[in-house]
Design an enzyme around this catalytic site. Structure first.
Site, PDB file in Angstrom:
ATOM      1  N   LYS A 149       0.872  -1.190   0.000  1.00  0.00           N
ATOM      2  CA  LYS A 149       0.000   0.000   0.000  1.00  0.00           C
ATOM      3  C   LYS A 149       0.896   1.222   0.000  1.00  0.00           C
ATOM      4  CE  LYS A 149      -4.473   0.828   0.238  1.00  0.00           C
ATOM      5  NZ  LYS A 149      -5.615  -0.056  -0.076  1.00  0.00           N
ATOM      6  N   ASP A 208      -6.985   4.198  -4.580  1.00  0.00           N
ATOM      7  CA  ASP A 208      -7.665   4.049  -3.288  1.00  0.00           C
ATOM      8  C   ASP A 208      -8.305   5.426  -3.065  1.00  0.00           C
ATOM      9  OD1 ASP A 208      -7.651   1.958  -0.861  1.00  0.00           O
ATOM     10  OD2 ASP A 208      -7.544   3.936   0.032  1.00  0.00           O
TER      11      ASP A 208
HETATM   12  N1  GLU Z   1      -7.304   0.076  -2.931  1.00  0.00           N
HETATM   13  C1  GLU Z   1      -8.049  -1.099  -3.253  1.00  0.00           C
HETATM   14  C2  GLU Z   1      -8.091  -2.010  -2.048  1.00  0.00           C
HETATM   15  O1  GLU Z   1      -8.162  -1.530  -0.934  1.00  0.00           O
HETATM   16  C3  GLU Z   1      -7.610  -1.751  -4.537  1.00  0.00           C
HETATM   17  C4  GLU Z   1      -6.157  -2.120  -4.631  1.00  0.00           C
HETATM   18  C5  GLU Z   1      -5.733  -2.627  -5.996  1.00  0.00           C
HETATM   19  O2  GLU Z   1      -6.538  -2.708  -6.901  1.00  0.00           O
HETATM   20  O3  GLU Z   1      -4.522  -2.946  -6.103  1.00  0.00           O
HETATM   21  O4  GLU Z   1      -8.108  -3.203  -2.126  1.00  0.00           O
END
Ligand code: GLU
Length: 447
Positions: A126, A166
């Protein structure tokens, strides 16, 4: 067992004492996974969970950029590469003023379990920044994204780490980030997901998190002899996840009563239909307006300033805004008002006290790492399409998403059933997510 969990958490707190959200996320996993480890010899005594709570790598960097008036700003950028045992790091970027190491470590930790649950080969990561895109011009957002990628590019790659969106990072930001990555590296690869359709994006990716959350809720309801048809649904948030959760719930015959943003919520007693939802999408995605404007346009709706929608009577609640938006009192109100199912579209929106109330009330409760995994799962499908250099039809991606959500549901039931037959989806998701990553870590040795 209590003592074992406490000893583990004491060690985590000593190292991460100033990171409350991260400790909250780890505590929930420790409470469900440590008893499982104790009962299964292959995991016992290997300190696997202790290894999992330490990021493999945490990068923090300066992002300097110039606004439209020529003033120089400095933000902090991050990428947390949490676990790569089952695939390249994968997870979104969040741009929001509240972003710090604790928030991103909790998100990265959750992502490891979530990605494992999807059945696709993706590790967990992340990243993001305390930059606030709200109120910034498109040019300012572009300059920020370009400056951010100038540093981030050296840490990522299609086989190393694949970021996505996100909160605060949508199609516009992914475009600017991708453009700069391509310029620096001189290669066109699937290094980011959530791309536009004409340059490597997947159909259904924008819809996937919200759709997946509703598919998961539908699986929970059907397993218990119910479905979404004719049900009253309360949704928080009005961004990407909330919008498409509302759309899918509407398609399945539910009535949508609420949406919200950081300033309050709207309650539409007539229900938010397709036309009203199209208005919300335009308001939020193109005009970047506030949800309060909905109540000015539609007379059946009231705007409740500074409040959350959890006191509105409903059958199903979908928290789709942000972490810790639903507390113990909110959960009590939902259970008391007859809510039978809560599926999280956001990451960790329910506090530990709220989850306790849902479990006490024996209602169906799905944690985000299971119910919102459709977003990253479809990112995984975007990666596959990029590698194959083909694109699948809408129907094909949607069917795969549906199948994955059903698989995740079944894994949660497999590991989450209590002795009295009640399914604890938190326990199920944590153990199912853990097992796959732990097995890979064991196979790869102590590294
Ligand atoms: N931010 C999204 C999550 O919390 C998607 C992450 C992604 O697609 O890599 O899963």
């Amino acid at each position: 067992m209590e003592a074992k969990i406490k000893a583990f958490m004491d060690e985590v707190k000593t190292r991460n004492g100033h990171e409350p959200e991260f400790i909250q996320a780890v505590q929930e996993v420790a409470e469900t996974v440590i008893p499982y480890i104790a009962k299964h010899k292959i995991y016992n005594g290997k300190n696997i969970l202790l290894r999992m709570v330490e990021p493999e790598r945490l990068v923090s960097f300066r992002v300097a950029w110039v606004d439209d008036d020529g003033e120089i700003h400095v933000n902090r950028g991050y990428r947390i590469q949490m676990n790569s045992a089952i695939g390249p790091y994968k997870g979104g970027l969040r741009f929001h003023p509240t972003v710090n190491a604790s928030i991103l470590k909790f998100l990265a930790f959750e992502q490891v379990f979530k990605n494992s649950l999807t059945t696709l080969p993706m590790g967990g990561g992340k990243g993001g920044s305390d930059f606030d895109p709200k109120g910034k011009s498109d040019d300012e957002v572009m300059r920020f994204c370009h400056a951010f990628m100038l540093e981030l590019n050296r840490h990522i790659g299609p086989n190393t780490d694949v970021p996505a969106g996100d909160i605060g990072v949508g199609a516009r930001e992914i475009g600017f980030l991708f453009g700069m990555y391509k310029k620096i590296r001189n290669e066109f690869t699937g290094v980011l997901t959530g791309k536009g359709r004409s340059w490597g994006g997947s159909l259904i990716r924008p819809e996937a998190t919200g759709y997946g959350t509703v598919y998961f809720a539908q699986s929970m309801m059907q397993t218990n002899g119910m479905d979404l048809k004719g049900k009253d649904v309360v949704i928080s948030g009005s961004g990407n996840v909330a919008q498409y959760a509302a759309e899918k719930a509407l398609h399945l015959g539910a009535k949508i009563l609420t949406l919200s943003d950081s300033q309050g919520y709207i309650h539409d007693t007539d229900g938010i239909d397709e036309e009203k939802l199209a208005y919300v999408m335009d308001l939020k995605n193109n005009k970047r307006g506030r949800i309060s404007e909905y109540a000015d346009k539609y007379s059946a709706a009231t705007f409740y300033k500074g409040e959350t929608p959890w006191t509105v009577k409903c059958d199903i609640a979908l928290p789709c805004a942000t972490q810790n938006e639903l507390d113990g009192e909110d959960a009590k109100a939902l259970v008391k008002n007859g809510c039978v199912c809560v599926a999280e579209g956001a990451n960790m929106p329910s506090t530990p006290e709220a989850i306790h109330e849902f479990h006490e009330g024996k209602i169906l409760f799905a944690p985000g790492k299971a119910s919102n995994a459709g977003g990253v799962a479809t990112s995984g499908l975007e990666m596959s399409q990029n590698s194959l250099r083909i694109s699948w039809s809408r129907e094909e991606v949607d069917q795969r998403l549906k199948d994955i959500m059903e698989d995740i549901h079944d894994s949660c039931v497999k590991y989450g059933k209590d002795d009295d037959g009640y399914c604890n989806y938190v326990k199920g998701a944590n153990i199912a997510g853990f097992v796959k990553v732990a097995d890979a870590m064991l196979a790869q040795g102590v590294i």
